[in-house]
Design an enzyme around this catalytic site. Structure first.
Site, PDB file in Angstrom:
ATOM      1  N   ASP A 186       1.792  -5.566  -6.800  1.00 66.50           N
ATOM      2  CA  ASP A 186       0.557  -4.817  -7.028  1.00 66.50           C
ATOM      3  C   ASP A 186       0.920  -3.347  -6.876  1.00 66.50           C
ATOM      4  O   ASP A 186       0.986  -2.815  -5.762  1.00 66.50           O
ATOM      5  CB  ASP A 186      -0.493  -5.246  -6.007  1.00 66.50           C
ATOM      6  CG  ASP A 186      -1.922  -4.960  -6.458  1.00 66.50           C
ATOM      7  OD1 ASP A 186      -2.120  -4.612  -7.640  1.00 66.50           O
ATOM      8  OD2 ASP A 186      -2.840  -5.112  -5.628  1.00 66.50           O
ATOM      9  N   ASP A 193      -6.397   1.716  -3.192  1.00 64.20           N
ATOM     10  CA  ASP A 193      -7.603   1.527  -2.383  1.00 64.20           C
ATOM     11  C   ASP A 193      -7.751   2.528  -1.248  1.00 64.20           C
ATOM     12  O   ASP A 193      -8.751   2.487  -0.516  1.00 64.20           O
ATOM     13  CB  ASP A 193      -7.670   0.098  -1.836  1.00 64.20           C
ATOM     14  CG  ASP A 193      -6.491  -0.251  -0.918  1.00 64.20           C
ATOM     15  OD1 ASP A 193      -5.700   0.652  -0.569  1.00 64.20           O
ATOM     16  OD2 ASP A 193      -6.387  -1.434  -0.550  1.00 64.20           O
TER      17      ASP A 193
END
Length: 234
Positions: free
Chosen positions: A140, A30
């Protein structure tokens, strides 16, 4: 003089808090400043290193995140890489059962993949981030083109959104070299289709280990208790 029994007890105590179990994996990139880059998150040598929009390391650990209008982003060298055909290094956002952010930040975990095309391979990741949307024992894994997830700092860093879906990211290796994928992220994106063999959220067994020097050299972050954990696979 320590007896062999005393030494064994001392060794057991030193590794008593090592997290282990079975877990799940997801993927993301991100571009945001990771949560372990802030001061005071854990007992560490220094918070996780961040970079500016030109990929230059920042010296201010309290620089505001690029996802919140600031100047701090995830450095491109947090991309995963292959150490051998069966071993890779990288970074991840984590949520480990029974722990808190203070026990996760800058800890390293050895992941043994148990499903998908990558089953039988090993990856060692350092926790540089946490997230309220993560489930128990979830890793993640940071990989460019893995999807921005909840937050998208990539558009402000690079002036364009990364290719791929918000969750899941790109769908093919050719997407990694598209004009909208920044050059410094392309190799990390290709890693997903090369070493990682395009695996889609494989399961893992995991154990906490001492961080390899090659990983902490990138993050600049080592836990004060790091030496109490077993050495990672080489």
């Amino acid at each position: 003089m320590h007896t062999s029994t005393t030494l064994a007890l001392l060794a057991a105590a030193a590794t008593a808090n090592a997290a282990s179990g079975t877990g799940t994996t997801t993927r993301y990139w991100d571009c945001c400043k990771p949560s372990c880059a802030w001061t005071g998150k854990a007992s560490v040598t220094a918070p996780v290193t961040t970079c500016d929009a030109n990929d230059s390391p920042l010296t201010d650990p309290d620089a505001k995140s690029g996802c919140d209008g600031g100047t701090a982003y995830t450095c491109s060298n947090y991309s995963p890489w292959a150490v051998s055909d069966t071993l890779a290094y990288g970074f991840a956002a984590t949520s480990i059962s029974g722990g808190t952010e203070s026990s996760w930040c800058c800890a390293c975990y050895q992941l043994e993949f148990t499903s998908g095309a990558v089953a039988g391979k090993t990856m060692i990741v350092q926790s540089t981030n946490t997230g309220g949307d993560l489930g128990s024992n979830q890793f993640d894994i940071l990989m460019p083109g893995g999807g921005v997830g909840l937050f998208d700092g990539c558009k402000s860093e690079f002036g364009t959104s990364l290719p791929g879906e918000q969750y899941g990211g790109v769908s093919s290796r050719s997407d990694c070299t598209s004009s909208s994928m920044p050059a410094e992220l392309q190799a990390g994106c290709e890693w997903r289709f090369d070493w990682f063999e395009g695996a889609d959220n494989p399961g893992v067994t995991f154990s906490q280990v001492e961080c390899p020097a090659a990983i902490t050299a990138i993050s600049g972050c080592t836990r004060s208790d790091d030496g109490s954990f077993p050495a990672a696979s080489s």
